[in-house]
Design a protein around this motif. Structure first.
Motif, PDB file in Angstrom:
ATOM      1  N   LEU A  93      46.122  32.912  40.704  1.00 24.25           N
ATOM      2  CA  LEU A  93      45.822  33.725  39.642  1.00 24.25           C
ATOM      3  C   LEU A  93      46.882  34.618  39.442  1.00 24.25           C
ATOM      4  O   LEU A  93      47.072  34.069  38.060  1.00 24.25           O
ATOM      5  CB  LEU A  93      44.469  33.943  40.358  1.00 24.25           C
ATOM      6  CG  LEU A  93      43.084  33.135  40.497  1.00 24.25           C
ATOM      7  CD1 LEU A  93      42.179  34.626  40.974  1.00 24.25           C
ATOM      8  CD2 LEU A  93      42.753  32.740  39.432  1.00 24.25           C
ATOM      9  N   HIS A  94      47.502  35.146  40.070  1.00 22.44           N
ATOM     10  CA  HIS A  94      48.850  35.599  39.643  1.00 22.44           C
ATOM     11  C   HIS A  94      49.869  34.806  39.011  1.00 22.44           C
ATOM     12  O   HIS A  94      49.867  35.087  37.350  1.00 22.44           O
ATOM     13  CB  HIS A  94      49.884  36.559  41.190  1.00 22.44           C
ATOM     14  CG  HIS A  94      50.899  36.885  40.511  1.00 22.44           C
ATOM     15  ND1 HIS A  94      51.873  36.515  40.425  1.00 22.44           N
ATOM     16  CD2 HIS A  94      50.746  38.699  39.992  1.00 22.44           C
ATOM     17  CE1 HIS A  94      52.677  37.197  39.918  1.00 22.44           C
ATOM     18  NE2 HIS A  94      51.851  38.356  40.626  1.00 22.44           N
ATOM     19  N   ASP A  95      49.760  33.552  39.581  1.00 26.42           N
ATOM     20  CA  ASP A  95      51.122  32.987  38.449  1.00 26.42           C
ATOM     21  C   ASP A  95      50.206  32.401  37.059  1.00 26.42           C
ATOM     22  O   ASP A  95      51.431  32.275  35.760  1.00 26.42           O
ATOM     23  CB  ASP A  95      51.324  31.823  39.203  1.00 26.42           C
ATOM     24  CG  ASP A  95      51.844  31.551  40.644  1.00 26.42           C
ATOM     25  OD1 ASP A  95      52.795  32.983  40.855  1.00 26.42           O
ATOM     26  OD2 ASP A  95      52.908  30.932  41.571  1.00 26.42           O
ATOM     27  N   CYS A  96      49.194  32.411  37.133  1.00 28.17           N
ATOM     28  CA  CYS A  96      48.177  31.806  36.135  1.00 28.17           C
ATOM     29  C   CYS A  96      48.105  32.809  34.844  1.00 28.17           C
ATOM     30  O   CYS A  96      48.641  32.628  33.983  1.00 28.17           O
ATOM     31  CB  CYS A  96      47.076  31.003  36.134  1.00 28.17           C
ATOM     32  SG  CYS A  96      46.958  29.615  36.710  1.00 28.17           S
ATOM     33  N   ALA A  97      47.992  34.503  35.862  1.00 29.04           N
ATOM     34  CA  ALA A  97      48.555  35.364  34.334  1.00 29.04           C
ATOM     35  C   ALA A  97      49.472  35.253  33.803  1.00 29.04           C
ATOM     36  O   ALA A  97      49.938  36.035  33.117  1.00 29.04           O
ATOM     37  CB  ALA A  97      47.767  36.789  35.166  1.00 29.04           C
ATOM     38  N   MET A  98      50.865  35.488  35.110  1.00 28.68           N
ATOM     39  CA  MET A  98      51.951  35.818  34.691  1.00 28.68           C
ATOM     40  C   MET A  98      52.136  34.694  33.237  1.00 28.68           C
ATOM     41  O   MET A  98      53.978  35.023  32.609  1.00 28.68           O
ATOM     42  CB  MET A  98      52.999  35.450  35.356  1.00 28.68           C
ATOM     43  CG  MET A  98      54.290  35.595  35.691  1.00 28.68           C
ATOM     44  SD  MET A  98      55.714  35.875  37.154  1.00 28.68           S
ATOM     45  CE  MET A  98      55.402  34.092  37.608  1.00 28.68           C
ATOM     46  N   PHE A  99      51.810  33.006  33.327  1.00 27.81           N
ATOM     47  CA  PHE A  99      52.031  32.433  32.024  1.00 27.81           C
ATOM     48  C   PHE A  99      51.410  32.632  31.146  1.00 27.81           C
ATOM     49  O   PHE A  99      51.125  31.539  30.337  1.00 27.81           O
ATOM     50  CB  PHE A  99      52.742  30.959  33.334  1.00 27.81           C
ATOM     51  CG  PHE A  99      53.989  31.060  33.868  1.00 27.81           C
ATOM     52  CD1 PHE A  99      55.139  30.756  33.044  1.00 27.81           C
ATOM     53  CD2 PHE A  99      54.001  30.657  35.192  1.00 27.81           C
ATOM     54  CE1 PHE A  99      56.175  31.062  34.121  1.00 27.81           C
ATOM     55  CE2 PHE A  99      54.969  30.634  36.097  1.00 27.81           C
ATOM     56  CZ  PHE A  99      56.218  30.710  35.637  1.00 27.81           C
ATOM     57  N   ARG A 123      32.835  38.769  43.613  1.00 32.65           N
ATOM     58  CA  ARG A 123      33.608  39.858  43.825  1.00 32.65           C
ATOM     59  C   ARG A 123      34.061  40.720  42.487  1.00 32.65           C
ATOM     60  O   ARG A 123      34.570  42.058  42.466  1.00 32.65           O
ATOM     61  CB  ARG A 123      35.051  39.308  44.360  1.00 32.65           C
ATOM     62  CG  ARG A 123      34.359  39.022  46.092  1.00 32.65           C
ATOM     63  CD  ARG A 123      35.690  39.240  47.246  1.00 32.65           C
ATOM     64  NE  ARG A 123      36.798  38.628  46.976  1.00 32.65           N
ATOM     65  CZ  ARG A 123      37.583  38.102  47.157  1.00 32.65           C
ATOM     66  NH1 ARG A 123      37.096  37.620  48.451  1.00 32.65           N
ATOM     67  NH2 ARG A 123      38.753  37.307  46.474  1.00 32.65           N
ATOM     68  N   GLY A 124      34.684  39.757  41.513  1.00 32.32           N
ATOM     69  CA  GLY A 124      34.877  40.578  40.174  1.00 32.32           C
ATOM     70  C   GLY A 124      36.278  40.181  39.951  1.00 32.32           C
ATOM     71  O   GLY A 124      37.134  40.908  39.081  1.00 32.32           O
ATOM     72  N   ASP A 125      36.773  39.644  40.869  1.00 33.26           N
ATOM     73  CA  ASP A 125      38.211  39.137  40.691  1.00 33.26           C
ATOM     74  C   ASP A 125      39.073  37.359  40.376  1.00 33.26           C
ATOM     75  O   ASP A 125      39.484  36.721  41.004  1.00 33.26           O
ATOM     76  CB  ASP A 125      38.940  39.941  41.589  1.00 33.26           C
ATOM     77  CG  ASP A 125      38.654  38.952  42.719  1.00 33.26           C
ATOM     78  OD1 ASP A 125      37.914  38.640  43.284  1.00 33.26           O
ATOM     79  OD2 ASP A 125      39.117  39.566  43.805  1.00 33.26           O
ATOM     80  N   LEU A 126      38.315  37.139  40.093  1.00 30.75           N
ATOM     81  CA  LEU A 126      38.613  36.237  39.781  1.00 30.75           C
ATOM     82  C   LEU A 126      38.404  35.797  37.795  1.00 30.75           C
ATOM     83  O   LEU A 126      38.379  36.435  37.064  1.00 30.75           O
ATOM     84  CB  LEU A 126      37.654  34.779  39.362  1.00 30.75           C
ATOM     85  CG  LEU A 126      37.314  33.282  38.495  1.00 30.75           C
ATOM     86  CD1 LEU A 126      38.935  32.685  39.986  1.00 30.75           C
ATOM     87  CD2 LEU A 126      36.315  32.545  39.253  1.00 30.75           C
ATOM     88  N   THR A 127      39.524  35.747  37.361  1.00 24.58           N
ATOM     89  CA  THR A 127      40.847  35.865  36.550  1.00 24.58           C
ATOM     90  C   THR A 127      40.312  34.464  35.413  1.00 24.58           C
ATOM     91  O   THR A 127      42.018  35.487  34.556  1.00 24.58           O
ATOM     92  CB  THR A 127      42.102  36.704  36.301  1.00 24.58           C
ATOM     93  OG1 THR A 127      43.138  35.893  37.462  1.00 24.58           O
ATOM     94  CG2 THR A 127      41.648  38.094  37.431  1.00 24.58           C
ATOM     95  N   LEU A 128      40.428  33.530  35.561  1.00 29.24           N
ATOM     96  CA  LEU A 128      41.160  32.483  35.322  1.00 29.24           C
ATOM     97  C   LEU A 128      39.031  31.585  34.825  1.00 29.24           C
ATOM     98  O   LEU A 128      38.354  31.503  35.870  1.00 29.24           O
ATOM     99  CB  LEU A 128      41.877  31.764  35.752  1.00 29.24           C
ATOM    100  CG  LEU A 128      42.113  30.661  35.774  1.00 29.24           C
ATOM    101  CD1 LEU A 128      43.476  30.784  34.179  1.00 29.24           C
ATOM    102  CD2 LEU A 128      42.669  30.097  37.623  1.00 29.24           C
TER     103      LEU A 128
END
Length: 176
Positions: A93-99, A123-128
């Motif tokens: 998730l971090h890497d996808c957001a970064m790119f 949990r509300g923390d799926l960012t993709l």
């Protein structure tokens, strides 16, 4: 290009078994340590049903396994714990957001993957956004499995992927 052989991998990882899966999911590469663990499962010559073991001029496995032969290695891999999978998803998730990626397709989603996605969503923390396809046929899902679509569209499971042949990239497709 060519695929890495056990010798290539041995130069980088001489002391631990290594399994690397080709992007298409139709081939993998293993080093000598991994081949040692698989020795009792590997046929001395020939190939397992539906698979291929590439061998050198002396008949020794090169470490390149395709399709059905991959499962000789896969069945020996310890699955991730829930915590390990959750940590790995955090990195993804971090890497996808970064790119700048906002959505992906998971074309071989396992039940455990879907459960993890749903837990992250709750949990509300799926960012993709994730569009998931489950594997059809033996050992996979069925077209009768319920579809999933969250209200916000972050998770969608509406496809079943069936395998009928190999892949060109792994040299396992039937080329007529």
């Amino acid at each position: 290009g060519t695929f890495p052989t056990r010798k290539d991998l041995d130069g980088l990882f001489p002391d631990v078994p290594v399994f690397l899966e080709q992007l298409s999911g139709h081939a993998c590469w293993v080093n000598s340590k991994a081949l040692e663990l698989l020795a009792s499962d590997l046929p001395v010559s020939g190939d397992p049903p539906g698979g291929h073991i590439e061998r050198d001029a002396d008949g020794k496995p090169t470490g390149i396994l395709s399709d059905g032969a991959m499962y000789l290695a896969i069945k020996r891999i310890k699955p991730f714990t829930v915590k390990e999978a959750d940590n790995a998803l955090s990195e993804v998730l971090h890497d996808c957001a970064m790119f700048g990626l906002t959505g992906v397709h998971d074309m071989d989603a396992l039940d455990a993957d879907l459960k993890l996605y749903q837990q992250r969503h709750a949990r509300g923390d799926l960012t993709l956004r994730i569009y998931a396809a489950i594997r059809g046929g033996a050992g996979g899902g069925s077209p009768d499995d319920p579809f999933i679509t969250t209200e916000d569209g972050l998770i969608t499971k509406r496809a079943v992927k069936f395998f009928a042949d190999g892949a060109i990239g792994s040299w396992s497709a039937a080329m007529l």
